[in-house]
Design an enzyme around this catalytic site. Sequence first.
Site, PDB file in Angstrom:
ATOM      1  N   GLY A   8       4.536  12.541 -14.237  1.00  0.00           N
ATOM      2  CA  GLY A   8       5.904  12.367 -13.769  1.00  0.00           C
ATOM      3  C   GLY A   8       5.986  11.106 -12.927  1.00  0.00           C
ATOM      4  N   GLY A  17       8.947   9.570 -11.635  1.00  0.00           N
ATOM      5  CA  GLY A  17      10.160   9.347 -10.857  1.00  0.00           C
ATOM      6  C   GLY A  17       9.735   8.906  -9.461  1.00  0.00           C
ATOM      7  CB  ILE A  57       8.141  12.769  -6.054  1.00  0.00           C
ATOM      8  CG1 ILE A  57       9.385  13.128  -5.244  1.00  0.00           C
ATOM      9  CG2 ILE A  57       6.914  13.518  -5.537  1.00  0.00           C
ATOM     10  CD1 ILE A  57       9.850  14.566  -5.421  1.00  0.00           C
ATOM     11  N   GLY A  58       6.560  10.948  -8.034  1.00  0.00           N
ATOM     12  CA  GLY A  58       5.326  10.669  -8.758  1.00  0.00           C
ATOM     13  C   GLY A  58       4.836   9.253  -8.539  1.00  0.00           C
ATOM     14  N   GLY A  84       9.556  16.665 -11.623  1.00  0.00           N
ATOM     15  CA  GLY A  84      10.925  16.958 -11.228  1.00  0.00           C
ATOM     16  C   GLY A  84      11.026  18.175 -10.329  1.00  0.00           C
ATOM     17  CG  HIS A 140      13.808 -21.430   5.977  1.00  0.00           C
ATOM     18  ND1 HIS A 140      13.648 -21.120   4.642  1.00  0.00           N
ATOM     19  CD2 HIS A 140      12.864 -22.327   6.292  1.00  0.00           C
ATOM     20  CE1 HIS A 140      12.637 -21.839   4.170  1.00  0.00           C
ATOM     21  NE2 HIS A 140      12.153 -22.584   5.149  1.00  0.00           N
TER      22      HIS A 140
END
Lengths: 471, 471
Positions: A176, A178, A180-181, A260, A433
């Site tokens: 996974g 997403g 979290i993964g 998920g 800058h």
Amino acid sequence: MSKVLDVIIVGAGSAGLAALREVEKNTANFLIINEGPLGTTCARTGCMPSKALIEAANAFHRRHSFNIFGIRGEDALTIDIPAVLNRVRSLRDFFVSGTLKATNDLGDKHIAGQARLTGPNSLEVNGQHYEAHKIILAPGSSPYIPDDWNLPADRLLTSDNLFEQTDLPGRIAVVGLGAIGLELAQALSRLGIEVHAFGSKPLLGGLSDPKINADLRELLEQEFPVITGEKLSFSASDAGVTISWGDTSLQVDKVLAATGRRPNVKDLGLETLGITLDKRGLPPVNPETLQVADLPLFLTGDANGERALLHEASDEGHIAGINAVTPGGTTFKRRVPLAIVFSDPNIAVVGQAMAKLDASTIVYGSVDYSKQGRARTADRNRGRLTLYADSHNGLLLGAEMCAPAGEHMAHLIALAIEQRLTAHELLRLPFYHPVLEEGLRTALREIVAKVPHGKVSELADCSGLDIPALE
Amino acid sequence: MSKVLDVIIVGAGSAGLAALREVEKNTANFLIINEGPLGTTCARTGCMPSKALIEAANAFHRRHSFNIFGIRGEDALTIDIPAVLNRVRSLRDFFVSGTLKATNDLGDKHIAGQARLTGPNSLEVNGQHYEAHKIILAPGSSPYIPDDWNLPADRLLTSDNLFEQTDLPGRIAVVGLGAIGLELAQALSRLGIEVHAFGSKPLLGGLSDPKINADLRELLEQEFPVITGEKLSFSASDAGVTISWGDTSLQVDKVLAATGRRPNVKDLGLETLGITLDKRGLPPVNPETLQVADLPLFLTGDANGERALLHEASDEGHIAGINAVTPGGTTFKRRVPLAIVFSDPNIAVVGQAMAKLDASTIVYGSVDYSKQGRARTADRNRGRLTLYADSHNGLLLGAEMCAPAGEHMAHLIALAIEQRLTAHELLRLPFYHPVLEEGLRTALREIVAKVPHGKVSELADCSGLDIPALE
């Protein structure tokens, strides 16, 4: 059967506690019911412990820049994983203790137990029946693990038990990719664990812009293998877990499921409401009032299946809390969408994601951070940021990025979108800058060059030296 | 005597090159004259090499957090100062090469030499006389060293020669604690050099808020001694330089003078213009046109003694360049003031400094980063940020800070001030969790609580959990 309560709140997580704040201002005739340990998902298993882990991992990873900087001896550095995890838990306990203050003094207004609706105005908990004029549901979400994995508990990690580990094995597969993964895969890899990362789709970390995603993937693959779109099968043995896909297989010690999270609604009794639920078992919810259909009921936070982010859960509890104690039902404007993944470089999606925009009506402006001056001085010159703007007038609509300090620039862009600024107008900002925000300026200038524009302040249009090294 | 030129630009630094861009768009009948090496102050001796030094120093300093994170072996890390300085020069050469592109192809339109005005429309360089319809002066600035120091050259460092060193001695005194002195003192200290830092005034790094300054000073003094307000005397010997003040003295190997920069106007011939010069030898300049008095002459960049910052110099060259080639004299709105010192934590002053505000008409909102959640996870929980707002309506007027990621939050606040937002309105921004910007939100909420306000969006007023641990 006691008197009817004004409000019952189900769940004392981020959404429930935000609702509690509003409810408490208006009535003492309420209950808050919470199942399982107190402390929010955010503090206990989510945002906070993951950030503690990531900070340690990134500090250790930074040794790879040491030789470039002129710092010697990086080979002597080692990571003490049990100490890393101890610190994570120590910080977590501190953050959890913060969330407990809200419920500490509630006495019998706080009930520990699993609530189950028996109708729109009533529920049962611990065998007791309660009625209320309004019910706010904030039961949260839990990690979802596909049914067919069949892995023994001692081979399976989730965000629920990861931070409880006292040590970590040498080989972990993260399944996974997403938010979290991705965060955990990179952190574990940077802590010296051999990580293989598996995603279901080619787009990672919530990105929808293929070019940003390609840059991100290339950067991640310099750290650990990323495999996407494969059908995986798992078999556990004494030696570990064998993960197979196509004609390839791989043995790891543990599998971290980041596949998920699902709303905690299974045993909530939503089916007693007499309204149609969707495939996920969720009722219709108005995002601007959090009301469920036309019932005296609100469904907030992760549990409604939308915007599963702390700041949105907090808003939703706030909105539902106000609407539960004031007549009329106030409609609230939701915030500019903002999602951040605390990977390095940071991933962020601000405003409208590229995939939600009509490509024929927008223009792009982009910056490649590999060439950016300040990023080079810090040896952080990696990543890309792209802005999307209305092709007619340069109105800023959204941005996606994997960029150094992306978490900060995402807030700046969110403010510009919230203020409905054009690229021209945002160029009136002083860009100091050398800063990473000068890369954002590069992207803004690309948009300005593509958009028809009439009389504008030349200073707003000030284009400086146009020398990449100084950008 | 040749034809009259349209424009002569004196100085090919940041301001001069920005002017050149505008002039080139309109005429080929120009000259640009530069004394000394090409390449801007910023690229050659200023912003860029200092950032390269600071990044190495901060990466090395980070080892002090390693044990807390669970990273072992930090005692084995050493710093290779010659390698650090080599990398600084290598990056510097790259950045300088970027600035050279602008003048590379100019052929005889570029003259190396020292220009001296002979009147508002004429000057001499290398014994040649030139006349022009308009002259843009951008001669820059140079480090100022008090006349009474009398130190031998081999004991004296300035930003002009620091980055040319192939090694550094063990004991350096940094005199002057403005932006340059503070950045370099901290960087040198973090590179393992025994630094003593001397400031003329108690306020450091351009701050005017005594509370922010006190927090900053406390943090700095954990790293190296800071001595302010003393009359110093210097005496050099074979063993080093003895610095004496009051009844104290100290021996160091070298003294780094960061005692300010002065406009390069001494031999510029400003006295031939027939106008009154101030005590510094500077003529009156309109900041919105950069015109000198009512003459066909512009004085831009560090040389006019105002806003000696790259982004302002670039704007000034841009404005003067446009006004030199277009009739009428356009007035330009200058940007929201923004000054950043790249110390750790970053110092920033945005909008109006506290000292410029009438205390009786403003309210304050502040955040102490020692308690901030995200900063704690990163072991960067140090510093403070204070916002100043109009007490009648919460209109944001300015901010001062020494805060982690202050350089980024300073840009966000600058945009809010530029957009004339109130604290209420800025709270509509999505504040992701967990981010350092949540500390800014804490400060905004303090202002909102102090300001009378009527009907506002409750979501804008959304105050979340109010739990410091989650801030």
